[in-house]
Design a protein around this motif. Structure first.
Motif, PDB file in Angstrom:
ATOM      1  N   ALA A 107       0.596  -1.186   0.251  1.00 24.12           N
ATOM      2  CA  ALA A 107      -0.175  -0.220  -0.449  1.00 24.12           C
ATOM      3  C   ALA A 107       0.715   0.909   0.454  1.00 24.12           C
ATOM      4  O   ALA A 107       0.255   2.335  -0.428  1.00 24.12           O
ATOM      5  N   GLY A 108       2.443   1.096   0.608  1.00 27.98           N
ATOM      6  CA  GLY A 108       3.128   2.813   0.259  1.00 27.98           C
ATOM      7  C   GLY A 108       3.800   2.629  -0.424  1.00 27.98           C
ATOM      8  O   GLY A 108       4.302   3.701  -1.228  1.00 27.98           O
ATOM      9  N   GLU A 109       3.536   1.598  -1.748  1.00 28.20           N
ATOM     10  CA  GLU A 109       4.566   2.515  -3.150  1.00 28.20           C
ATOM     11  C   GLU A 109       3.598   2.959  -3.972  1.00 28.20           C
ATOM     12  O   GLU A 109       4.521   4.096  -4.697  1.00 28.20           O
ATOM     13  N   PRO A 110       2.112   3.659  -4.137  1.00 23.05           N
ATOM     14  CA  PRO A 110       2.064   4.246  -4.730  1.00 23.05           C
ATOM     15  C   PRO A 110       1.797   5.367  -3.989  1.00 23.05           C
ATOM     16  O   PRO A 110       2.317   7.164  -5.413  1.00 23.05           O
ATOM     17  N   ASP A 111       2.333   6.003  -2.754  1.00 17.35           N
ATOM     18  CA  ASP A 111       3.504   7.020  -2.354  1.00 17.35           C
ATOM     19  C   ASP A 111       4.478   7.921  -2.854  1.00 17.35           C
ATOM     20  O   ASP A 111       4.805   9.084  -2.822  1.00 17.35           O
ATOM     21  N   ALA A 112       5.441   6.783  -3.626  1.00 20.38           N
ATOM     22  CA  ALA A 112       6.424   6.875  -4.123  1.00 20.38           C
ATOM     23  C   ALA A 112       6.611   7.514  -5.800  1.00 20.38           C
ATOM     24  O   ALA A 112       7.469   7.738  -6.227  1.00 20.38           O
ATOM     25  N   LEU A 113       5.404   7.497  -6.262  1.00 20.64           N
ATOM     26  CA  LEU A 113       4.703   7.688  -7.506  1.00 20.64           C
ATOM     27  C   LEU A 113       4.874   9.293  -7.688  1.00 20.64           C
ATOM     28  O   LEU A 113       4.878  10.075  -6.147  1.00 20.64           O
ATOM     29  N   LEU A 114       4.234  10.415  -9.018  1.00 19.37           N
ATOM     30  CA  LEU A 114       4.933  11.747  -9.327  1.00 19.37           C
ATOM     31  C   LEU A 114       3.585  11.942  -9.330  1.00 19.37           C
ATOM     32  O   LEU A 114       2.537  11.149  -9.084  1.00 19.37           O
ATOM     33  N   ASP A 115       3.336  12.861  -8.093  1.00 20.73           N
ATOM     34  CA  ASP A 115       2.009  13.586  -8.232  1.00 20.73           C
ATOM     35  C   ASP A 115       1.494  13.893  -9.567  1.00 20.73           C
ATOM     36  O   ASP A 115       3.119  14.268 -10.415  1.00 20.73           O
ATOM     37  N   ALA A 116       0.405  15.089 -10.074  1.00 21.62           N
ATOM     38  CA  ALA A 116       0.162  15.629 -11.045  1.00 21.62           C
ATOM     39  C   ALA A 116       1.063  16.515 -11.288  1.00 21.62           C
ATOM     40  O   ALA A 116       1.395  16.932 -12.536  1.00 21.62           O
ATOM     41  N   ALA A 117       1.482  17.750 -10.120  1.00 12.54           N
ATOM     42  CA  ALA A 117       2.363  18.809 -10.704  1.00 12.54           C
ATOM     43  C   ALA A 117       3.651  18.011 -11.188  1.00 12.54           C
ATOM     44  O   ALA A 117       4.406  19.465 -12.197  1.00 12.54           O
ATOM     45  N   ALA A 118       4.325  17.408 -10.434  1.00 13.68           N
ATOM     46  CA  ALA A 118       5.028  16.267 -10.569  1.00 13.68           C
ATOM     47  C   ALA A 118       5.453  16.348 -11.964  1.00 13.68           C
ATOM     48  O   ALA A 118       6.303  16.562 -12.958  1.00 13.68           O
ATOM     49  N   TYR A 119       4.404  15.388 -12.739  1.00 14.18           N
ATOM     50  CA  TYR A 119       4.450  14.763 -13.629  1.00 14.18           C
ATOM     51  C   TYR A 119       4.177  16.165 -14.975  1.00 14.18           C
ATOM     52  O   TYR A 119       4.594  15.706 -15.903  1.00 14.18           O
ATOM     53  N   ASP A 120       3.537  17.379 -14.541  1.00 17.89           N
ATOM     54  CA  ASP A 120       3.008  17.693 -15.291  1.00 17.89           C
ATOM     55  C   ASP A 120       4.876  18.618 -15.935  1.00 17.89           C
ATOM     56  O   ASP A 120       4.530  18.831 -16.882  1.00 17.89           O
ATOM     57  N   ALA A 121       5.658  18.824 -15.134  1.00 18.72           N
ATOM     58  CA  ALA A 121       6.755  19.233 -14.902  1.00 18.72           C
ATOM     59  C   ALA A 121       7.895  18.141 -15.880  1.00 18.72           C
ATOM     60  O   ALA A 121       8.313  19.502 -16.853  1.00 18.72           O
TER      61      ALA A 121
END
Length: 126
Positions: A107-121
């Motif tokens: 359940a902790g793996e998604p926390d390490a993924l990019l959020d929308a702002a980081a992905y947009d950048a």
């Protein structure tokens, strides 16, 4: 702008976490880079995924690209509509063009993924 309720990978997959499972697809940016998608190969229900490993293939008029698992877990659903209508990925990548649903192994793996702002950048740099 990408949906802010999703998480993203540097390989242009998106993840929507719902309880102990997650829906996975590819981003609008990925579909624009690929062009018209003509074939999608997805894993069977019951398959195990390891984060970072190849879980499928997308073929477009321009290229064949591997899909990389953003999370580890067991495939609990596969979007069967894509076998007959791969263009759904281009038309609605965050909706009807989803690819698989996975029961999360961690359940902790998604926390390490990019959020929308980081992905947009990230996608703005590409």
């Amino acid at each position: 702008m990408n949906p802010t309720d999703l998480r993203y990978t540097k390989d242009h997959e998106w993840v929507r976490v719902e309880g102990d499972s997650a829906t996975i697809g590819i981003t609008q940016f990925a579909t624009e880079q690929l062009g018209d998608i003509v074939y999608v190969e997805l894993p069977a229900v019951g398959s195990s995924l390891q984060q970072g490993a190849v879980f499928g293939v997308v073929e477009s008029v321009k290229a064949v690209s591997d899909l990389f698992a953003p999370l580890s877990g067991e495939v609990v659903a596969s979007n069967d509509a894509l076998s007959g209508q791969p263009e759904l990925v281009n038309q609605d990548p965050f909706g009807t063009g989803w690819m698989i649903r996975v029961r999360l192994a961690d359940a902790g793996e998604p926390d390490a993924l990019l959020d929308a702002a980081a992905y947009d950048a990230l996608s703005a740099e590409a």
